[in-house]
Design an enzyme around this catalytic site. Structure first.
Site, short mmCIF file in Angstrom:
data_model
loop_
_atom_site.label_atom_id
_atom_site.label_comp_id
_atom_site.label_asym_id
_atom_site.label_seq_id
_atom_site.Cartn_x
_atom_site.Cartn_y
_atom_site.Cartn_z
N CYS A 132 -15.64 -9.62 19.21
CA CYS A 132 -16.53 -10.79 19.09
C CYS A 132 -16.52 -11.66 20.34
O CYS A 132 -17.55 -12.14 20.79
CB CYS A 132 -16.16 -11.63 17.88
SG CYS A 132 -14.42 -11.61 17.48
N ASP A 157 -23.79 -38.46 32.08
CA ASP A 157 -23.01 -39.30 33.00
C ASP A 157 -21.63 -39.60 32.40
O ASP A 157 -21.18 -40.74 32.40
CB ASP A 157 -23.79 -40.60 33.28
CG ASP A 157 -23.23 -41.35 34.49
OD1 ASP A 157 -22.35 -40.79 35.19
OD2 ASP A 157 -23.66 -42.49 34.73
N GLY A 162 -18.93 -58.02 32.55
CA GLY A 162 -19.04 -57.27 33.80
C GLY A 162 -20.49 -57.02 34.12
O GLY A 162 -21.40 -57.47 33.40
N TYR A 184 0.84 -1.20 0.00
CA TYR A 184 0.00 0.00 0.00
C TYR A 184 0.87 1.25 0.00
O TYR A 184 1.94 1.29 0.59
CB TYR A 184 -1.01 0.00 1.14
CG TYR A 184 -0.47 -0.43 2.48
CD1 TYR A 184 -0.39 -1.77 2.84
CD2 TYR A 184 -0.03 0.54 3.40
CE1 TYR A 184 0.10 -2.16 4.07
CE2 TYR A 184 0.46 0.16 4.64
CZ TYR A 184 0.53 -1.20 4.97
OH TYR A 184 1.04 -1.58 6.18
P1 ATP Z 1 -22.91 -48.26 35.24
O1 ATP Z 1 -23.93 -49.05 34.51
O2 ATP Z 1 -23.17 -48.19 36.68
O3 ATP Z 1 -22.60 -46.95 34.59
P2 ATP Z 1 -20.78 -49.61 33.92
O4 ATP Z 1 -20.71 -48.55 32.90
O5 ATP Z 1 -19.47 -50.24 34.36
O6 ATP Z 1 -21.55 -49.12 35.18
P3 ATP Z 1 -22.04 -51.37 32.04
O7 ATP Z 1 -22.04 -50.38 30.95
O8 ATP Z 1 -23.28 -52.13 32.26
O9 ATP Z 1 -21.72 -50.78 33.43
O10 ATP Z 1 -20.83 -52.37 31.78
C1 ATP Z 1 -20.34 -53.30 32.70
C2 ATP Z 1 -18.94 -53.71 32.28
O11 ATP Z 1 -19.02 -54.45 31.06
C3 ATP Z 1 -18.05 -52.51 31.96
O12 ATP Z 1 -17.30 -52.12 33.05
C4 ATP Z 1 -17.16 -53.05 30.87
O13 ATP Z 1 -16.00 -53.62 31.42
C5 ATP Z 1 -17.96 -54.10 30.20
N1 ATP Z 1 -18.56 -53.61 28.94
C6 ATP Z 1 -19.73 -52.96 28.80
N2 ATP Z 1 -19.98 -52.68 27.52
C7 ATP Z 1 -18.94 -53.17 26.82
C8 ATP Z 1 -18.59 -53.18 25.41
N3 ATP Z 1 -19.39 -52.62 24.52
N4 ATP Z 1 -17.44 -53.75 25.04
C9 ATP Z 1 -16.63 -54.29 25.98
N5 ATP Z 1 -16.88 -54.31 27.29
C10 ATP Z 1 -18.02 -53.75 27.72
#
Ligand code: ATP
Length: 638
Positions: free
Chosen positions: A133, A500, A387, A39
């Site tokens: 902004c 959660d 689990g 400029y």
């Molecule tokens: P909360 O239900 O109290 O939040 P959480 O998340 O541990 O507890 P779930 O989601 O029911 O409970 O899962 C229980 C366990 O199963 C988990 O800790 C995880 O180790 C296993 N799990 C759950 N979903 C899967 C998945 N899609 N693949 C592999 N492992 C899984």
């Protein structure tokens, strides 16, 4: 004069490089060439330009955009635009919308291959030490608005060929700069007239009569995209049906059919993949962080290293649109170039010996076939227990004897089932590589089952405590946070609240990728101890004051929880506020107590997690911002 692309008399705002510099507006004669925007003083009476007042190198420009005008702006300053370069913004005021649009378009064309193009910018002026902004007070603060595309340009073959000037004959190896891809965006909106051609990256066996089988590397025409997860397609024999949209890529650059091309892969993912294969000369080609460019990533074990190190080579383009890695060897196409370097190192640390592909494992589909959300339990085989959670036992199994799945068997009386079943239809449509995919439900019997993607490394909390090596690297920890931030940014973009979020509600796959699970599920829990903020199972340690005091959930309460999750990652799975009970936490967090900086977290990491714990919810960042900040830090580490 013939080198001048554009010339125009504009008003220029003083740049206030120092805080005390005056703010003024002066008419200047602007001249744009391939190399510079300069400029000059202008003699209005004689209609002639005089002495040069300043210039900006075109290659230093990072962004060219309009600026929003302030209320009561005088008529002559109604059409401002900004040129951002390393010293900050240069504000220029055009006389009309047309002139402004012409300059912006021309400048964007010129700068589109620049290094470090910005992905976020400030839509308003920097004024009196503050961005109008976003009220940030640092001039170099990252922009607060995301540009639609990288400075308005998409990466396509044709734009790449239209390069403005020959790239300098660089040494082959280069260090990629800090440009980052944005976190994945939600699926594209329906495109009614879509008739695009795609290439199958994976084979897909039709799971229902409505589905169309895909054969890897073959072309398909897309007929309809009204469901973002399942597109209607036609194969070369004229057969039509639905295909999982994440199994195909648009045949844009023509590279999609090559196994060595990993579209949408960034530098750190490339390094992770090459290192996991750990082969000397293992290579792949990926999109560069510079729009429209490609990079060859190569693992070498020169000197007999066991681990190997990665090198990244930019594929350069000549003025004639030819490609090269080594100066002397030019090729008309990238496949020809790759083929040559598979046989000749020609300046690289080694030749390209082994193709490393990210296409080994097909991704999850949103459901087990188009329109399928009710799954026939006879097709499920139960293999082992994983689990037990709030809703009961979770098992690993197979669907139709071959697809890995996790099956949640919902304990009777633990869930408000009808509401959940309605919601499941919406949840199934949520698809992102950092979210655990819901495949469907079995609702015709009791207990009902929720069938999801299976992740072999289980829950993130357990992985942090036991699964990781004793000394995880800073990159590993940050990658986990990045994964969660990107999954959450997607949920945020869908206006979906998790409620959660915590390490226990994330899972880890075989490659160490973290995925968020159980989003929105807490609304269907039938247990006062879990749902009431005074209950013993309520996630008090992950909740912000507005949730603890008024049960006000939002994406911003998810942000708070994300900060706590980062803290869990950097303490390798410790319990937040471990010495306090729930009542003490509610009391002290509402009065300003925050989690301390974990030893493994440096100041920058801690500042990201702390930003999530702003007392005022609307002052917390968004997930999109968090994802960018985390990615910035990752680039710094690499
Ligand atoms: P909360 O239900 O109290 O939040 P959480 O998340 O541990 O507890 P779930 O989601 O029911 O409970 O899962 C229980 C366990 O199963 C988990 O800790 C995880 O180790 C296993 N799990 C759950 N979903 C899967 C998945 N899609 N693949 C592999 N492992 C899984």
């Amino acid at each position: 004069m013939s080198d001048n692309i554009l010339e125009e008399l504009f008003i220029k705002r003083s740049q206030q490089k120092k805080k005390t510099s005056p703010l003024n507006y002066k008419e200047r004669w602007f001249v744009l060439t391939q190399e510079k925007i300069s400029y000059y003083d202008y003699d209005l009476d004689k209609g002639k330009r005089k002495g040069l007042r300043g210039s900006v190198d075109v290659e230093k420009i990072k962004c060219v955009e309009t600026v929003q005008t302030e209320p009561n702006t005088p008529q002559e300053r109604q059409y401002p635009f900004q040129i951002i370069y390393d010293e900050g913004p240069l504000y220029i005021f055009a006389k009309s919308e047309d002139v402004r649009a012409l300059w912006i378009k021309t400048l964007k064309e010129l700068v589109r291959f620049n290094k470090d193009l910005m992905q976020k910018y400030h839509p308003c002026f920097w004024h009196d030490g503050m961005w109008l902004c976003c009220q940030q007070e640092v001039k170099l603060a990252m922009g607060c608005k995301v540009l639609d595309t990288k400075n308005g340009f998409k990466s396509t073959q044709s734009s790449r060929r239209a390069s403005r000037k020959p790239l300098p004959p660089t040494p082959v190896e280069f260090q990629e700069k800090q440009g980052r891809p944005l976190p994945p965006q939600p699926p594209e909106p329906p495109a009614p007239s879509a008739s695009m051609t795609v290439i199958a990256e994976y084979s897909y066996t039709a799971m229902t009569d409505m589905d169309l089988e895909l054969r890897k590397d073959e072309e398909y025409t897309i007929l309809e995209k009204s469901d973002p997860n399942w597109w209607k397609a036609r194969d070369k024999y004229g057969k039509e049906g639905y295909i999982p949209s994440n199994y195909v890529v648009e045949a844009a650059s023509g590279l999609e059919r090559f196994n060595w091309y990993s579209k949408n892969m960034n530098r750190s993912q490339a390094e992770q993949l090459l290192k996991s294969e750990n082969k000397d000369g293992g290579f792949l080609v990926r999109d560069s962080s510079k729009a429209g460019k490609y990079t060859v990533s190569l693992l070498t074990k020169v000197g007999g290293e066991t681990g190997g190190s990665c090198r990244h080579y930019n594929i350069c383009t000549t003025a004639q649109g030819q490609f090269y890695l080594a100066e002397k060897h030019h090729f008309n196409t990238i496949p020809e170039l790759i083929n040559y370097h598979q046989h000749n190192a020609a300046g690289m640390v080694s030749r390209l010996k082994y193709i490393v592909s990210n296409r080994a494992q097909p991704p999850s589909t949103a459901g087990l076939g188009y329109g399928v959300w009710e799954i026939d339990p006879r097709y499920l085989t139960f293999i082992r227990e994983l689990g037990t959670g709030q809703f009961g036992v979770v098992k690993y199994g197979k669907w139709q004897g071959q697809h890995d799945v996790a099956i949640k068997m919902i304990k009777e009386g633990s869930m408000s089932e009808d509401d959940f079943i309605e919601e499941a239809k919406i949840m199934m449509k949520l698809r992102h590589e950092n979210l655990v995919q819901l495949y469907g439900v079995c609702t015709k019997q009791r207990p009902i089952y929720i069938v999801t993607e299976f992740l072999v490394n289980g829950c993130l909390l357990g992985y942090l405590k036991e699964g990781l090596t004793q000394h995880p690297t800073p990159i590993q920890l940050l990658e986990m946070c990045k994964d969660v931030s990107e999954g959450m940014a997607y949920l945020e973009s869908q206006q979906y609240i998790h409620r959660d979020l915590a390490a226990r509600n994330c899972l880890v796959d075989g490659n160490g990728t973290v995925k968020v699970t159980d989003f929105g599920l807490s609304r269907y829990v039938l247990d006062d101890e879990y749902t009431s903020s005074a209950g013993s199972k309520f996630p008090v340690r992950w909740s912000p004051p507005e949730v603890l005091l008024y049960c006000k959930f939002s994406s911003k309460s998810d942000i708070w929880a994300y900060g706590v999750l980062m803290w869990e990652v950097y303490t390798l799975g410790r319990l937040p506020y471990e010495r306090l009970n729930n009542t003490e936490i509610v009391d002290q967090v509402s009065r300003g107590l925050r989690l301390y900086r974990p030893q493994l977290a440096n100041e920058k990491v801690y500042s990201i997690m702390s930003s999530c714990w702003h007392e005022k919810a609307d002052e917390r960042p968004t997930f999109q911002e968090l994802a960018l900040n985390v990615q910035d830090l990752l680039y710094e580490l690499q």
